[in-house]
Design a protein around this motif. Structure first.
Motif, short mmCIF file in Angstrom:
data_model
loop_
_atom_site.label_atom_id
_atom_site.label_comp_id
_atom_site.label_asym_id
_atom_site.label_seq_id
_atom_site.Cartn_x
_atom_site.Cartn_y
_atom_site.Cartn_z
N VAL A 19 0.91 -1.27 0.04
CA VAL A 19 -0.04 -0.11 -0.05
C VAL A 19 0.83 1.19 0.00
CG1 VAL A 19 -1.68 1.38 1.25
CG2 VAL A 19 -1.89 -1.12 1.17
N ALA A 20 0.73 2.04 -1.12
CA ALA A 20 1.35 3.28 -1.22
C ALA A 20 1.26 4.36 0.12
CB ALA A 20 1.08 4.08 -2.20
N GLN A 21 2.25 4.76 0.72
CA GLN A 21 2.21 5.70 1.86
C GLN A 21 1.55 7.02 1.27
OE1 GLN A 21 3.31 5.49 4.93
NE2 GLN A 21 3.48 3.29 4.16
N PRO A 22 0.47 7.80 2.30
CA PRO A 22 0.12 8.99 1.91
C PRO A 22 0.93 10.06 1.84
CG PRO A 22 -0.32 8.24 4.14
CD PRO A 22 0.31 7.25 3.56
N VAL A 23 0.86 10.86 0.76
CA VAL A 23 1.45 11.90 0.69
C VAL A 23 0.66 13.34 0.96
CG1 VAL A 23 2.39 13.66 -1.28
CG2 VAL A 23 2.74 11.07 -1.29
N VAL A 24 1.19 14.19 1.86
CA VAL A 24 0.66 15.48 2.13
C VAL A 24 1.09 16.57 1.17
CG1 VAL A 24 -0.11 16.89 4.26
CG2 VAL A 24 0.19 14.45 4.33
N ARG A 25 0.35 17.42 0.86
CA ARG A 25 0.82 18.54 0.06
C ARG A 25 -0.15 19.65 0.14
NH1 ARG A 25 -1.66 19.44 -4.90
NH2 ARG A 25 -2.75 17.59 -5.95
N ALA A 26 0.22 20.97 -0.04
CA ALA A 26 -0.71 22.20 -0.45
C ALA A 26 -1.54 21.93 -1.43
CB ALA A 26 -0.05 23.42 -0.18
N ALA A 27 -2.88 22.03 -1.44
CA ALA A 27 -3.72 21.97 -2.58
C ALA A 27 -3.65 23.11 -3.21
CB ALA A 27 -5.19 21.75 -2.09
N GLU A 28 -3.85 22.83 -4.76
CA GLU A 28 -3.74 24.13 -5.60
C GLU A 28 -5.06 23.93 -6.32
OE1 GLU A 28 -0.91 22.40 -8.38
OE2 GLU A 28 0.69 22.39 -7.03
N LEU A 29 -5.20 25.21 -7.07
CA LEU A 29 -6.55 25.40 -7.89
C LEU A 29 -7.18 24.25 -8.65
CD1 LEU A 29 -6.11 29.08 -8.80
CD2 LEU A 29 -7.52 28.26 -6.91
N ARG A 30 -6.25 23.65 -9.28
CA ARG A 30 -6.81 22.40 -10.08
C ARG A 30 -7.40 21.12 -9.12
NH1 ARG A 30 -2.73 18.25 -9.52
NH2 ARG A 30 -0.69 18.94 -8.66
N ASP A 31 -6.98 21.36 -7.90
CA ASP A 31 -7.65 20.44 -6.89
C ASP A 31 -9.01 20.69 -6.26
OD1 ASP A 31 -5.04 18.61 -6.88
OD2 ASP A 31 -4.00 20.34 -5.59
N VAL A 32 -9.55 21.96 -6.80
CA VAL A 32 -10.66 22.30 -6.08
C VAL A 32 -11.97 21.41 -6.23
CG1 VAL A 32 -12.51 24.11 -6.35
CG2 VAL A 32 -10.16 24.91 -5.95
N PRO A 33 -12.12 20.79 -7.61
CA PRO A 33 -13.22 19.99 -7.47
C PRO A 33 -13.05 18.80 -6.55
CG PRO A 33 -12.79 20.66 -9.62
CD PRO A 33 -11.70 21.09 -8.60
N ALA A 34 -11.85 18.07 -6.57
CA ALA A 34 -11.59 16.79 -5.86
C ALA A 34 -11.69 17.27 -4.15
CB ALA A 34 -10.20 16.36 -6.17
#
Length: 193
Positions: A19-34
């Motif tokens: 199982v891949a480890q989770p990645v935490v990052r700052a969201a960007e405008l392209r992430d808004v719908p998700a």
């Protein structure tokens, strides 16, 4: 097969991928719908009932929308942290600098994976962000007072009730349609020092 030859792995174990480890990052405008879809799935409607963070018995309608999330992403001293596994969004939260403190909100974990420690991980990363990026000495939040189990979860992570309350924004459909007339927000705080 001789003793020097390796024993083949059982078929069911050989096919299991890690199982891949989770990645935490700052969201960007392209992430808004998700982000909107993730928040809605954690709080509203039947899909939210698969997890324990649902507000479906307290509120109907939307929890957020694309305009609200876009505003959070473009506001100064504001970040939406997004957790992904294999490129798929699985959790998020909003952290905002407010003087010497940071506000924590819009905390969402996909209902299908709640209870596995991802929320604790994200909360810790949000606290770390607030300390290192802004020098925040406290984290504050508001939680609907009737969400006793959620408040208890935060208390186990060092938050305490301040005794302060904020009114629920009745009549503002951006926050949902209340199913009760007694909703209000309890304020919680935690020292980050």
């Amino acid at each position: 097969m001789t003793a020097a030859e390796p024993t083949p792995a059982p078929a069911d174990l050989a096919a299991t991928a890690p199982v891949a480890q989770p990645v935490v990052r700052a969201a960007e405008l392209r992430d808004v719908p998700a982000v909107v879809a993730l928040v809605e799935s954690a709080y509203r409607g039947d899909s939210s009932r698969a997890g324990w963070t649902t507000e479906a018995d307290l509120l109907e309608g939307q929890r957020t929308d694309e305009a609200a999330v876009t505003e959070l992403l473009t506001r100064p001293d504001s970040v939406v942290l997004l957790v992904e596994r294999d490129g798929a969004p699985i959790a998020c939260c909003h952290v905002e600098r407010r003087g010497g403190a940071a506000y924590f909100g819009m905390f969402s974990v996909s209902p299908a994976i709640q209870g596995g420690g991802l929320g604790r991980l994200l909360l810790a990363r949000a606290e770390e962000w607030a300390r290192t990026a802004w020098g925040a000495t406290a984290m504050e939040m508001t939680v609907i007072e009737q969400r006793a189990e959620l408040i208890a979860w935060y208390e186990r992570r060092g938050f305490a009730r301040t005794g302060e309350f904020e009114p629920f924004p009745y009549g503002d459909l951006r926050f949902g349609v209340p199913l009760r007339t007694d909703l209000r927000f309890a304020k919680l705080a935690k020292s980050l020092v």
